[in-house]
Design an enzyme around this catalytic site. Sequence first.
Site, PDB file in Angstrom:
ATOM      1  N   HIS B  53       0.869  -1.184   0.000  1.00  0.00           N
ATOM      2  CA  HIS B  53       0.000   0.000   0.000  1.00  0.00           C
ATOM      3  C   HIS B  53       0.905   1.234   0.000  1.00  0.00           C
ATOM      4  O   HIS B  53       1.599   1.482   0.975  1.00  0.00           O
ATOM      5  CB  HIS B  53      -0.915   0.015   1.226  1.00  0.00           C
ATOM      6  CG  HIS B  53      -1.877  -1.136   1.246  1.00  0.00           C
ATOM      7  ND1 HIS B  53      -3.106  -1.084   0.620  1.00  0.00           N
ATOM      8  CD2 HIS B  53      -1.788  -2.378   1.782  1.00  0.00           C
ATOM      9  CE1 HIS B  53      -3.737  -2.247   0.789  1.00  0.00           C
ATOM     10  NE2 HIS B  53      -2.958  -3.055   1.496  1.00  0.00           N
ATOM     11  N   ASP B 145      -8.453  -5.083  -2.401  1.00  0.00           N
ATOM     12  CA  ASP B 145      -7.849  -5.362  -1.097  1.00  0.00           C
ATOM     13  C   ASP B 145      -8.125  -4.288  -0.054  1.00  0.00           C
ATOM     14  O   ASP B 145      -8.090  -3.090  -0.338  1.00  0.00           O
ATOM     15  CB  ASP B 145      -6.340  -5.538  -1.214  1.00  0.00           C
ATOM     16  CG  ASP B 145      -5.744  -5.877   0.136  1.00  0.00           C
ATOM     17  OD1 ASP B 145      -6.073  -6.937   0.660  1.00  0.00           O
ATOM     18  OD2 ASP B 145      -5.004  -5.037   0.680  1.00  0.00           O
ATOM     19  N   HIS B 225      -2.860 -12.630   1.725  1.00  0.00           N
ATOM     20  CA  HIS B 225      -2.629 -12.827   3.169  1.00  0.00           C
ATOM     21  C   HIS B 225      -3.475 -13.901   3.853  1.00  0.00           C
ATOM     22  O   HIS B 225      -4.380 -13.614   4.603  1.00  0.00           O
ATOM     23  CB  HIS B 225      -2.779 -11.509   3.930  1.00  0.00           C
ATOM     24  CG  HIS B 225      -3.929 -10.632   3.512  1.00  0.00           C
ATOM     25  ND1 HIS B 225      -5.215 -11.061   3.412  1.00  0.00           N
ATOM     26  CD2 HIS B 225      -3.940  -9.317   3.162  1.00  0.00           C
ATOM     27  CE1 HIS B 225      -5.989 -10.059   3.033  1.00  0.00           C
ATOM     28  NE2 HIS B 225      -5.229  -8.994   2.862  1.00  0.00           N
ATOM     29  N   ASN B 271      -5.437  -6.098   9.507  1.00  0.00           N
ATOM     30  CA  ASN B 271      -6.498  -6.805   8.808  1.00  0.00           C
ATOM     31  C   ASN B 271      -5.880  -7.603   7.681  1.00  0.00           C
ATOM     32  O   ASN B 271      -5.247  -7.021   6.802  1.00  0.00           O
ATOM     33  CB  ASN B 271      -7.501  -5.786   8.251  1.00  0.00           C
ATOM     34  CG  ASN B 271      -8.554  -6.421   7.360  1.00  0.00           C
ATOM     35  OD1 ASN B 271      -8.483  -7.602   7.034  1.00  0.00           O
ATOM     36  ND2 ASN B 271      -9.529  -5.633   6.940  1.00  0.00           N
ATOM     37  N   ASP B 298       2.044  -6.738   2.507  1.00  0.00           N
ATOM     38  CA  ASP B 298       0.878  -5.972   2.967  1.00  0.00           C
ATOM     39  C   ASP B 298       1.350  -4.748   3.759  1.00  0.00           C
ATOM     40  O   ASP B 298       0.752  -4.359   4.758  1.00  0.00           O
ATOM     41  CB  ASP B 298      -0.080  -6.824   3.804  1.00  0.00           C
ATOM     42  CG  ASP B 298      -1.475  -6.189   3.888  1.00  0.00           C
ATOM     43  OD1 ASP B 298      -1.692  -5.125   3.278  1.00  0.00           O
ATOM     44  OD2 ASP B 298      -2.327  -6.765   4.579  1.00  0.00           O
ATOM     45  N   HIS B 302       0.518   3.917   8.205  1.00  0.00           N
ATOM     46  CA  HIS B 302      -0.516   4.822   8.724  1.00  0.00           C
ATOM     47  C   HIS B 302       0.148   5.939   9.499  1.00  0.00           C
ATOM     48  O   HIS B 302       1.043   5.683  10.295  1.00  0.00           O
ATOM     49  CB  HIS B 302      -1.487   4.082   9.646  1.00  0.00           C
ATOM     50  CG  HIS B 302      -2.450   3.210   8.914  1.00  0.00           C
ATOM     51  ND1 HIS B 302      -3.424   3.711   8.088  1.00  0.00           N
ATOM     52  CD2 HIS B 302      -2.579   1.863   8.862  1.00  0.00           C
ATOM     53  CE1 HIS B 302      -4.113   2.705   7.568  1.00  0.00           C
ATOM     54  NE2 HIS B 302      -3.615   1.572   8.017  1.00  0.00           N
TER      55      HIS B 302
HETATM   56 ZN   LIG Z   1      -5.914  -7.161   2.503  1.00  0.00          ZN
END
Ligand SMILES: [Zn+2]
Lengths: 176, 424, 309
Positions: B53, B145, B225, B271, B298, B302
């Site tokens: 991400h 996702d 995941h 998550n 993943d 943040h």
């Molecule tokens: Zn995910």
Amino acid sequence: MTDRTVLSELDILRALKRIAHEILEANSGPENLLIVGIPTRGAPLAERISKILKEIEPGHSFESGVLDITLYRDDQDAASRQLGHTSIPVSGVHDKTVVLVDDVLFSGRTIRAALDALTEFGRPRQVKLAVLVDRGHRELPIRPDFVGKNLPTAISEHVAVNLVEIDGVDQVVISE
Amino acid sequence: MPIILKNLTLADGSRSDIRIEGDTIVEMGTISGSGIDCDSLIGLPGFVDPHTHLREPGFEASETVLSGSRAAAAGGYTAVCAMANTLPVADTAEIVDAVLDAGAEAGYCQVQPIGAVTNDLAGKQLSEISQMHQSRANVKMFSDDGICVSDPALMQEALAQVKVFGGVIAQHAQDPERTQGAQMNAGALAIELGLTGWPRLAEEDIIARDALLAEQTGARLHICHLTTAGGVEVVRWAKQRGITITAEVTPHHLLLTEELVRSYDPVYKVNPPLRTDADTKALIAGVLDGTIDVLGTDHAPHSAEKKEAEWGHAAFGMLGLETAASILHQVLAGTGSLTWQLFEQLISSRPAALTGLSDHGQLAVGRKANITVFNPHEDLAASTISQSLSSNNPYAGMVFKGRVQHTLYNGIFTVRDQKLQELK
Amino acid sequence: MKHLVSIKDLNIDSAISLLASSQELALVNQRQVKKLPTLRGKTVVNLFYENSTRTRISFEIAAKRLSADVINFDASTSSLSKGESLKDTALTLEALGADVIVMRHPMSGAAQRLASSDWIRGSVINAGDGSHEHPTQALLDALTMQQRLDLGSNFKGLKVLIVGDILHSRVARSNIFLLKLLGAEVSVAGPETLVPIEISKLGVTVHHDFDQALADQPNVVMMLRVQAERMSKDLFPSASSYVKFWSLGGHRLAGLGPEVVIMHPGPMNRGFEISAEAADDPRSAVLQQVTNGLAVRMAVLQTTLSGGN
Ligand SMILES: [Zn+2]
């Protein structure tokens, strides 16, 4: 670390007997006396003094009590303490001569707290102070009326009063 | 000026030098002349992350394409696949091309956009899947996702669409109905901590359903995941049945367990959630027997305010790029069955094949010089990672065996001697 | 003890010690002069993200009896905290010199989050966090059991039955943790949806039939409040069937032995989880629980604020 025994079992007994006699003398008799111990070790000392008083004046019953001062200390930040038990006879403190009993008199702060705590139970006629050991180094204008032993100490020294009821042995020890 | 890496140990155990000219590997084997000594270091094709991400566009306070690619390079990656849950969502050709260009501009690794399966990740109608495929970004992997494509009809239609060009749907398997308000793995610990549980079944039966849909459509399905022992079993079953399914595991699900939630520190809120010790063991077994194909970080940065909050208010996700290879190495070494071939497959060749990144995943003469040199003899203190704009690093205080020594992306050092290079 | 966020912050010695201090304070509270100088100059902030007038007042009186300055910060309605993060509120309270933050919060773990953060230097007392814990409630319940059943510090052999929505109850959790720590036997009863079988992993016996649970002859029957807001959800039985199967009253009340203690953390839904008859029964300790709440909160304040933190 060196330990020095400054009062033996017999010394303690003698000191308490002498204090008991002095209390009666100062009070001109056994009337209206209330002996109040300050936990932890003041409590059994107060009980012992009451017992000796009874032996001296067999026809008379002497009241005693326990006054926990934890909530009245001026050093709440210093140490975490469990509250002790407080028990003042139902007849109260009003108009009585209250003799506060503690094991060691040092800075005087404990006694200051005890005087505050006592106030909550009423207005005694007078308050006297009996201690087994006065080791000096007062931080407040407080003086004892009855002293088992005056014990000049260095501030770095530690005075430990051991009593059978709590520690299994009667002795006063100074350690460095 | 050509670069020569000397005395590398390759994944198959052989020794080789590598000569790079421009962006290409031009010679391997024993090469005369001096170069950078890599004795006792492992020469691997550059790492490929199928699941990152990067937060740009929309959440640039947490990460940007530039900061995320720097973190990737620091972690030994030469390619990352950027998930679509940005703002706006990567659901059109324009947006995926913009992400592609930002990656090229940053220059630290190839940034391959992943397209959204549904418009705005809303799960209502399919996005411009074929336009994104035909765009410059040439998107082959699609995923919502963060959110599950939970409508089976929509999922089936998406699989059918990507089947046409050999694409793949990467599913975030989480039944939304049964995970409403879920905060951590369901079970005795969730009950003890008073947190809403996340049933493992809500993950496992989506995997089973989608495996059957993949079988039906003949399309490729990738499961993001995996976290549960049951999920590993479902994938194992699907593979035995001949279904075209691949599965991914994250470094954190291999290493960390729900016990960490006891602290209520949201750095452990992720998550899908951290599961139990039995699950990590099953995941590792799945890695060893090939049920699990790839490692995906993943990587989910943040900003501080999203984590400096109550557990219930905090965002899901943890950093991953800079620590992934070291954790994989440590976990595999811990099983006693570490082979560099398996390591390479999990972190490079299989994810490159999965995502269609043909310039990655293989060391050979004539190919692009995307190379990661791994040092298994030195430790990585996880607290020293520093490239991400965010600091939601769950490994602080931990030290892992092994670290990236050099990363070369298209023949350029992005990491040299364990230091991220400043590119002009 | 700097913070009290969970019963797990206590060991058996500190729990017994806190109960002993609470008992002494219960006696102090019976005196004429109720003000103590203990926390003079200290500032206690009641930071409530959920309305709970009862708990807030109990902490407020407790702090005032110990001469602390008390500030009530109702974060559930205050415009001061609208949209403000817990961190910023905490930093503000720290800047204002809060020595203790007593926090009620709808999210599990919020008190621990605050206590383990570096946002404040003061102490944190958990006044209820989500479905997690409510440690002072468990302490006041244990004190009430000690007094009613003359237990002293020996809870061994004591049988406590907790009835109702165990899954979502912080009162139940804290009671389970404390009573287990003290050596009591705890069983729980309620419908399967509210008392999942995994609860047995907390070391309690699980019943799904109130009458069967009572047949084990517990010494204490603790009824939990039914949360009206949960009634709409499908995990809850209908109101009438709840009363039929899970209310304490009628034949169940009649069947209780003379020494059994009936408890309820309040506020009670009379006629619902507890009949009016049961609430007013001499075996009910409900008001004694409230009184003890004061003593326990004084003891907790005194303990967290002393000790060279
Ligand atoms: Zn995910």
